[in-house]
Design an enzyme around this catalytic site. Structure first.
Site, short mmCIF file in Angstrom:
data_model
loop_
_atom_site.label_atom_id
_atom_site.label_comp_id
_atom_site.label_asym_id
_atom_site.label_seq_id
_atom_site.Cartn_x
_atom_site.Cartn_y
_atom_site.Cartn_z
CG HIS A 1 17.63 -4.14 -10.51
ND1 HIS A 1 17.57 -3.64 -11.79
CD2 HIS A 1 17.65 -3.05 -9.69
CE1 HIS A 1 17.54 -2.31 -11.74
NE2 HIS A 1 17.59 -1.94 -10.48
CG ASN B 1 24.01 1.48 -25.32
OD1 ASN B 1 23.35 1.00 -26.23
ND2 ASN B 1 23.50 1.66 -24.10
#
Ligand code: APR
Length: 255
Positions: free
Chosen positions: A121, A221
């Site tokens: 990104h 996570n």
């Protein structure tokens, strides 16, 4: 399995792998002081991404988008690499991690010592001119931040308002990053998926590609995601700055 058993299992998969890749998201940088996007208190709770993070919004209201970008860049510029970033760099130095594909724009993997980082990104340390194509280092406009409110940086060639070299919604992934990420996802036999909700495509398609080619998917996570119990072969619940160093130490102990 206990956390220790999960980490041991993940370390054995990494130790046995020929090509290992990490896909990282905002969660790995939260302990560096950069809020993620979708957890409670995340950036998108305060700024509607459709109003502040699309290329259309930037072209029609660059000053409004820059009000969000300045806030994000203030936080990013004062952030330092954390133990999760440096542990992944150690794993690379040990020859056990071939590349990081990051959705983050904070440059913290590079700051933490990683050398093979695919910036899926982009990177907020660079600014680009959409009109004439010139590129700048964001630090060249650091003095603007002393003004209140800071004016958006303008191209020194054509005067257009500059854009951080980051992928806004509606923009394409940089061609070389897209290609390199696709190659790594298709050729790895282990993919660590760390600190990402895996909701934004095309990044979220990378674990699907890896899995379809027979790779083991190891998720790290704080909370379950849609990969948990489905695409993920193993999910280690915990903070990245706790889990990754413990995982790297276990890989090191396996020799
Ligand atoms: N350790 C591990 N995971 C964490 C931690 C932590 N300390 N803190 C948060 N997380 C997890 C959250 O549980 C969540 O699953 O990180 C994930 C962050 O998800 P998002 O906020 O959606 O961020 P990300 O997945 O990187 O978003 C992808 O969306 O808005 C776009 O371009 C933006 O790159 C971003 C993309």
């Amino acid at each position: 399995m206990t956390r220790a058993e999960d980490i041991d299992a993940a370390a054995r998969m990494l130790h046995a792998s020929k090509v290992a890749v990490a896909l990282t998201g905002a969660g790995i940088s939260v302990d560096s002081g950069i809020p993620d996007f979708r957890s409670s208190g995340g950036l998108w709770e305060r700024f509607d991404p459709m109003e502040y993070a699309t290329i259309e919004a930037f072209v029609s209201s660059p000053r409004k988008v820059w009000s969000m970008l300045f806030e994000m860049m203030d936080v990013v510029e004062s952030a330092r690499a954390n133990a999760g970033h440096t542990a992944l760099a150690e794993l690379e130095a040990m020859g056990r991690l071939d590349a990081i594909i990051t959705q983050n724009i904070d440059n913290l993997h590079q700051a933490g010592g990683s050398r093979r980082v695919i910036e899926f990104h982009g990177n907020s340390r660079r600014l680009v001119c959409l009109r004439c194509g010139r590129e700048y280092a964001a630090e060249q406009f650091a003095a603007l931040r002393d003004m209140s409110p800071p004016p958006p940086p303008e191209c020194r060639e054509c005067g257009a308002i500059l854009k951080p070299d980051v992928v806004l919604f509606g923009e394409a992934i940089p061609e070389r990053a897209a290609r390199d990420a696709a190659i790594m996802a298709a050729s790895c036999d282990v993919m660590l998926v760390i600190g990402t909700s895996a909701m934004v495509y095309p990044a979220a398609g990378l674990p699907v590609t890896a899995k379809s080619r027979g790779a083991k998917i190891i998720e790290i996570n704080l909370e379950p995601t849609h990969l948990t119990g489905t695409l993920a072969d193993l999910t280690i619940m915990g903070g990245a700055t706790d889990v990754i160093p413990a995982l790297v130490e276990r890989v090191r102990a396996l020799g």
